[in-house]
Design a protein around this motif. Structure first.
Motif, PDB file in Angstrom:
ATOM      1  N   MET A  14      -5.712   0.991   1.167  1.00  0.00           N
ATOM      2  CA  MET A  14      -5.962   1.453  -0.199  1.00  0.00           C
ATOM      3  C   MET A  14      -7.460   1.605  -0.482  1.00  0.00           C
ATOM      4  SD  MET A  14      -3.060  -0.695  -2.327  1.00  0.00           S
ATOM      5  CE  MET A  14      -3.384   0.168  -3.878  1.00  0.00           C
ATOM      6  N   ASN A  53      -1.010   7.316  -6.626  1.00  0.00           N
ATOM      7  CA  ASN A  53      -1.197   8.311  -5.573  1.00  0.00           C
ATOM      8  C   ASN A  53      -0.464   9.585  -5.999  1.00  0.00           C
ATOM      9  OD1 ASN A  53      -1.411   9.762  -3.209  1.00  0.00           O
ATOM     10  ND2 ASN A  53      -0.826   8.061  -1.861  1.00  0.00           N
ATOM     11  N   SER A  76       0.791  -1.233   0.000  1.00  0.00           N
ATOM     12  CA  SER A  76       0.000   0.000   0.000  1.00  0.00           C
ATOM     13  C   SER A  76       0.826   1.288   0.000  1.00  0.00           C
ATOM     14  CB  SER A  76      -0.942   0.016   1.216  1.00  0.00           C
ATOM     15  OG  SER A  76      -0.186   0.085   2.422  1.00  0.00           O
ATOM     16  N   GLU A 111       0.240   0.244  -4.579  1.00  0.00           N
ATOM     17  CA  GLU A 111       0.064   1.692  -4.689  1.00  0.00           C
ATOM     18  C   GLU A 111       1.405   2.272  -5.099  1.00  0.00           C
ATOM     19  OE1 GLU A 111       1.694   4.065  -2.729  1.00  0.00           O
ATOM     20  OE2 GLU A 111       0.264   5.526  -1.986  1.00  0.00           O
TER      21      GLU A 111
END
Lengths: 412, 412
Positions: A362, A177, A76, A144
């Motif tokens: 997430m 992100n 994550s 991520e």
């Protein structure tokens, strides 16, 4: 029921759903699993599989031959799209060089920024692909990836496009992100608020318009972005539809944990210096703590106080922080070993950290992170005598097969 | 000259012999290496290979396609022949269980002794084989393996025979270390000197007569074997032709480092608590310090003060300590990362630790541990952009090919 995939011969099927098996991880001994169109439709004892499941014509039957199955790992927090290398800095740090000396010698995060600005999106995708393949081979099925080495609108967009394309070109699911607030770029060093203006007024609208990111991140830290600046960026991100998921209280106690609770962030990450009040606020707000033991290991620093979070009722995710400066590695099996040996998490808590709790960090816990009917069939098979050996026998790769949405995407 | 093996296409050929290339590791950029009958006969620039080397008919040419070559790793301290598992203990330790609680629950070294006594030599060989294969796949071509889970004459002989047979059945060279003095067995708990008598009067002669070991080891530690008992065993071992190589000053300062110097031991191992006088004595006597960072990592303890040894002029070897209780892992690439990130060794010192200095710790520095004409052609090829990435990019296996005495014994 009907299925197009039946996996049998599982010595242990670790569902991470307590009601489906024994113990806190819901372990089914001598288990089996069936999937249809990429989703799990049945979990049970291998002995019942042929009674319960009707495999369609051309359906696939996979005999795991006594291997152990766990959910695909969810990493994550990574920065795995970047150009350049920071090997030299790693050697300098061992000699005791300070951050300032490393920066003076051309190292530090800004060296990655320079290399990443100089790279094309194509080059970034090419560099990311073997890293994603390495993650997949070690059991990671969802990751991520942050931007934040561009620090101009053009280069942040380029990074996010590269992250998206890297995701499309191979089996690991990649969620971007937007981390334009990763560092203050040199050209804004004397006017950081003007850089925050740029993020809020130009970068975020461009990212949102192109739907290039799912999350927004800020390196909330002394000398980087203050609490007030972080709040402003996260609020603008929320207005643009991006969930907050950010670097908080890593080196200095600023109140990032409290801010994460206030903002209803998906996760607050690092958290070595969070205040007890911040931890309690995170528990109350249901914010996941994403802890990154590989970074402490690689930098030779103390580890985050995982037990404080766990004992306060905060969900703890474990991620790799894969990046060239502070944690050049993405093996979540080893991250579990660190969690147990260094942070005194139980093997159960460690496995949840890289599966279900990683999914929570997430916002994907409804789709992945555990094995139950209805969820995606993201499945890792490991050559171990029992699931605890995934972290007990450390520093090696136990993964033999990886299935993503029911498709065999890695085998050795 | 004539050769039956020519390896070309080496982006970096790291010889660990300063006079053969650049820097303290003697790195040849764009290098090549030739061997004949398992021994290196030539090292130089790839561009010169065809002028200098005549490959015999049926000779093998291996194009490394830009990979990096380093000497085969030498793991100078392991306990990798054993039965049973101590996964449960690993989980208990994370919960804060004491050594006493672990022992009361049936764990600790005596649980491995029970399981190993119950196993046949055949079973021990079967258990060791995949562990040796795992080591080989991670670049280890020579390993020291200790007895010490038998603790009766019969079971120590059985272990040493299993160690010998495990060595013969696969490519990694295995050297046995007789470690009957690993622990005081329960049946001698109240009369430890009688157990030392047994070792000296019965075990050592039996081991020597059957030529089952090259070394003799003692766990010299408070509550196990005293300095006086250790000296007695090592002297009896020396008289039987076994070189001393032993556990010294791990948890308590007893003077093991000084004893190693006095006895002219090949290595003193662990050494977390050695006195400065002991370190100086080791430097003067040329005793290698074998440090085992994986054990500190796995147990969550402080690391050995490597810089103290290095800065005092002691040669530092790095080994895995592979064993079920305190370090269940044998990846020396990761051990190098620990040496750099945790013990502040340079990447150069770390690589020497798992190659040439490991060979010194086994008394084999004339044969292995570096790449120069005359030595065995034990060679590891790695998929890295430069040799430092072997430890910089951590927690994964970079090894693509392993040659033992010039024969390709592992490839992926």
């Amino acid at each position: 029921m009907t299925a197009d995939l039946l996996v049998t011969g599982l010595r242990e099927l670790v569902t991470c759903e307590p009601e489906l098996g024994d113990g806190p991880l819901g372990v089914v001994t001598d288990g089996a699993l069936a999937a249809q169109a990429g989703r799990i439709v049945w979990i049970g004892a291998a002995a019942d599989a042929d009674d319960k499941v009707r495999l369609v014509a051309n359906g696939r039957r996979l005999d795991a031959r006594g291997r152990v199955a766990v959910p695909g790992f969810v990493d994550s927090h990574t920065h795995l799209v970047f150009a350049g290398s920071r090997e030299a800095e790693y050697a300098m740090r061992a000699r005791g060089a300070s951050y300032r000396e490393i920066a003076a010698a051309g190292g530090g995060i800004l060296s990655t920024v320079r290399a990443t600005r100089d790279a094309t999106a194509d080059e970034l995708v090419e560099l990311a692909r073997p890293r994603l393949a390495m993650l997949l081979a070690h059991g990671t099925t969802t990751v991520e990836v942050k931007s934040g080495y561009g620090l101009t609108t053009r280069d942040e967009i380029k990074m996010l496009e590269a992250i998206g394309r890297a995701g499309e070109s191979q089996p690991v699911d990649v969620s971007a992100n937007f981390c334009g607030a990763h560092e203050i770029p040199p050209e804004y060093r004397d006017r950081p608020d003007a850089y925050v203006d740029l993020i809020v007024n130009e970068m975020l609208p461009a990212v949102a318009e192109r739907r290039l990111a799912r999350y927004v991140d800020v390196f909330c830290e002394e000398g980087v972005f203050s609490i007030a600046q972080t709040r402003r960026i996260l609020e603008a991100g929320a207005a643009a539809g991006l969930r907050a998921k950010f670097h908080a209280d890593e080196f200095v106690t600023l109140g990032g944990a409290e801010l994460a609770a206030e903002m209803g962030a998906l996760s607050a990450d690092h958290l070595l210096k969070a205040r007890p009040e911040g931890v309690a606020a995170m528990a109350k707000a249901g914010v996941t703590a994403a802890l990154l033991p590989g970074t402490a290991f690689f930098l030779g620093l103390p580890y985050a106080p995982a037990r404080t979070f766990l004992d306060t009722g905060v969900r703890v995710a474990l991620a790799s922080d894969f990046n060239p400066g502070s944690s050049m590695g993405g093996n979540l099996q080893l991250v579990m070993t660190m969690a147990v040996s260094q942070m005194k998490m139980s093997p159960e808590e460690a496995l949840l950290g890289v599966t279900l709790h990683g999914a929570h960090a997430m916002g994907l816990e409804g789709e992945i992170g555990s094995l139950r009917p209805g969820k995606q069939c993201d499945l890792v098979l490991a050559d171990v005598p029992g699931w605890r050996s995934l972290s007990y026998h450390y520093g090696v790769n136990h993964v033999s097969h990886v299935l993503k949405r029911g498709v065999l995407v890695f085998a050795r």
